[in-house]
Scaffold this motif. Structure first.
Motif, PDB file in Angstrom:
ATOM      1  N   SER A 234      21.008  34.983  59.479  1.00  0.00           N
ATOM      2  CA  SER A 234      21.794  35.877  60.337  1.00  0.00           C
ATOM      3  C   SER A 234      22.693  35.090  61.281  1.00  0.00           C
ATOM      4  CB  SER A 234      20.861  36.779  61.149  1.00  0.00           C
ATOM      5  OG  SER A 234      20.043  37.559  60.314  1.00  0.00           O
ATOM      6  N   LEU A 235      22.211  33.944  61.759  1.00  0.00           N
ATOM      7  CA  LEU A 235      23.012  33.135  62.682  1.00  0.00           C
ATOM      8  C   LEU A 235      24.268  32.595  61.994  1.00  0.00           C
ATOM      9  CD1 LEU A 235      20.289  31.128  64.659  1.00  0.00           C
ATOM     10  CD2 LEU A 235      21.427  33.275  65.259  1.00  0.00           C
TER      11      LEU A 235
ATOM     12  N   LEU B 238      25.068  31.261  70.363  1.00  0.00           N
ATOM     13  CA  LEU B 238      23.953  30.893  71.250  1.00  0.00           C
ATOM     14  C   LEU B 238      23.340  32.132  71.895  1.00  0.00           C
ATOM     15  CD1 LEU B 238      25.121  27.689  73.187  1.00  0.00           C
ATOM     16  CD2 LEU B 238      23.303  27.859  71.500  1.00  0.00           C
ATOM     17  N   LEU B 239      24.174  32.997  72.431  1.00  0.00           N
ATOM     18  CA  LEU B 239      23.672  34.213  73.072  1.00  0.00           C
ATOM     19  C   LEU B 239      23.028  35.142  72.049  1.00  0.00           C
ATOM     20  CD1 LEU B 239      23.439  36.072  75.535  1.00  0.00           C
ATOM     21  CD2 LEU B 239      25.751  36.894  75.038  1.00  0.00           C
ATOM     22  N   PHE B 240      23.680  35.316  70.915  1.00  0.00           N
ATOM     23  CA  PHE B 240      23.160  36.197  69.876  1.00  0.00           C
ATOM     24  C   PHE B 240      21.804  35.716  69.363  1.00  0.00           C
ATOM     25  CE2 PHE B 240      22.693  37.163  65.348  1.00  0.00           C
ATOM     26  CZ  PHE B 240      22.815  38.544  65.346  1.00  0.00           C
ATOM     27  N   SER B 241      21.625  34.412  69.226  1.00  0.00           N
ATOM     28  CA  SER B 241      20.382  33.868  68.660  1.00  0.00           C
ATOM     29  C   SER B 241      19.168  34.255  69.495  1.00  0.00           C
ATOM     30  CB  SER B 241      20.478  32.344  68.544  1.00  0.00           C
ATOM     31  OG  SER B 241      20.542  31.740  69.832  1.00  0.00           O
TER      32      SER B 241
ATOM     33  N   ALA C   8      20.851  27.809  66.584  1.00  0.00           N
ATOM     34  CA  ALA C   8      22.199  28.295  66.877  1.00  0.00           C
ATOM     35  C   ALA C   8      23.202  27.146  66.942  1.00  0.00           C
ATOM     36  CB  ALA C   8      22.200  29.082  68.183  1.00  0.00           C
ATOM     37  N   VAL C   9      22.793  26.041  67.552  1.00  0.00           N
ATOM     38  CA  VAL C   9      23.674  24.873  67.631  1.00  0.00           C
ATOM     39  C   VAL C   9      23.997  24.363  66.228  1.00  0.00           C
ATOM     40  CG1 VAL C   9      23.803  22.459  68.358  1.00  0.00           C
ATOM     41  CG2 VAL C   9      22.954  24.188  69.949  1.00  0.00           C
TER      42      VAL C   9
END
Length: 433
Positions: A214-215, A255-258, A333-334
């Motif tokens: 998803s990320l 980053l926020l979404f993760s 995320a990174v």
């Protein structure tokens, strides 16, 4: 009566034909309008199939691990077919003295391609079945020979393919056949081995597959959104549409979404529990001891910061609840933002090398399966390596003990072990039938 001058007839003909010409010109489609129509149709088709893929993805997720494994294997099969199809054995520059073979094709090339594909899958997924379901394999006498001899069987099957390849060598195709041999093995390494790690992620717990995948999708969407809104600076020549602004904006958005996305799904046992029964689905009552990364903890706030936050919020703030998994989500995320896109850049360079726009047309509006999976393979491998190195717990299990007993003890030793174990359990007051 004198005849009318020809000039007047010409004038009449011109006066009649002018409107016709203007009407004909007006009826011709405007090239720019045609291009805009095609672009709108392409966007509509792409959007429709995006929702179809997302809907199918979610449906298979809810149906259970078996369906997700089948999806992963289907994707890797389509990608392998698209990549190996790029290599043709048509002889364009035949070797000296071998011109008579020009235009012919090696009849064994496609057969060997798929033979090596099947053998590699047999070995890799056999290893996974033995590892994750050893409690079933080593307790079943019919499956025991398969488990104990799996690697030698796999090696013999590969050897048969190797001998078949050597036997299929033909003058006029030697360079291309050896090139194809290397091409196939590279494809097996980059595609099938990566797909194997993705399946292992599913078996370790659906969340280790679902969230990282998803990320990657989220990052791709945010990169497109930021790129078309504020994108001005080209990022890389291999992908002219990628922009620096889109790349940076997608990084912070991912980053926020993760954290939000992963924190939601970690609440469900179906998502975090390793597979012990392939028959479960999202509505099954799945129970397990969660990995410590999913257990909530509290962080004691540093005293000066505690005072500042308390004054700012108007209430006492002394601790911040968190789960270690949320910190791992930031790492994922990174990687999904800074490294996984280079899988797409790699595929773009690959397509330029072969002067093609897409790897195939299996997904309307999206090209081939390879065009959608280029970043997912890289992300899947990283997730498995990261999880198995830093997160997975290594415990002694019934399956691992059973494997040691079956493979390491003689029948007499096994009987002696049963006798001693029965004696021990009876000593503990446990009745044994």
């Amino acid at each position: 009566m004198h005849p009318l001058p020809s000039k007047s007839l010409d004038d009449e003909e011109q006066s009649v034909s002018k409107p016709d010409v203007e009407q004909a010109l007006k009826s011709e489609p405007d090239p720019q309008e045609v291009e805009r129509t095609k672009k709108r149709q392409s966007i509509l088709t792409r959007t429709l199939w995006t929702f179809i893929m997302i809907g199918g993805f979610v449906a298979l997720l809810l149906m259970g691990h078996v369906y997700m494994i089948m999806l992963a294997m289907l994707c890797q099969t389509l990608v392998y077919r698209e990549v190996t199809a790029l290599f043709s054995l048509k002889s364009t520059t035949p070797e000296s003295g071998e011109i008579e073979n020009k235009g012919k094709k090696d009849p064994w090339s496609k057969t060997l391609n798929w033979y090596f594909f099947a053998v590699t899958n047999y070995f890799l997924y056999g290893e996974s079945i033995i590892y994750y379901f050893k409690h079933v394999i080593f307790s079943d006498g019919q499956l025991l020979p398969f488990a104990t001899n799996h690697r030698i069987i796999s090696f013999m099957l590969y050897t048969i393919g190797f001998v078949g390849f050597v036997m299929s060598l033909r003058r006029g195709f030697l360079k291309q056949q050896f090139g194809l041999f290397g091409w196939v093995h590279m494809s097996l390494l980059l595609i099938v081995v990566s797909g194997h790690f993705i399946v292992n992620n599913i078996l370790e717990g659906m969340i280790w597959f679902w969230v990282p995948a998803s990320l990657v999708i989220c990052n791709d969407i945010f990169a497109y959104v930021w790129g078309i809104t504020v994108g001005r600076t080209p990022l890389i020549k291999l992908s002219p549409k990628k922009t620096v602004e889109g790349f940076v904006g997608a990084f912070w958005s991912t980053l926020l979404f993760s954290v939000l996305w992963g924190s939601y799904f970690m609440r469900f046992n179906y998502m975090i529990c390793p597979v012990h029964d392939l028959g479960v689905d999202a509505w099954s009552n799945v129970q397990c001891t969660p990995n410590p990364v999913f257990v909530w903890k509290v962080w004691q706030i540093w005293s000066p910061l505690r005072v500042f936050l308390s004054q700012l919020l108007g209430k006492s703030v002394t601790v911040i609840p968190y789960a270690p998994y949320q910190l791992h989500l930031l790492v994922f995320a990174v990687f999904a933002s800074l490294v996984a896109p280079f899988g797409g850049f790699f595929a773009s360079g690959f397509k330029r090398a072969f002067n093609i726009k897409d790897f195939g047309h299996s997904i309307p509006g999206h090209g081939g399966m390879t065009d959608r999976m280029d970043c997912q393979f890289l992300m899947g491998v990283f997730t498995y390596v990261y999880y198995s190195s830093l997160i997975r717990e290594h415990h002694v299990s019934v399956g691992s003990i059973l494997q040691m007993i079956v493979s390491g003890l003689t029948v007499d030793d096994q009987l002696e072990l049963m006798k001693d174990l029965k004696k021990y359990m009876q000593g503990q007051g446990i009745a044994i039938a």
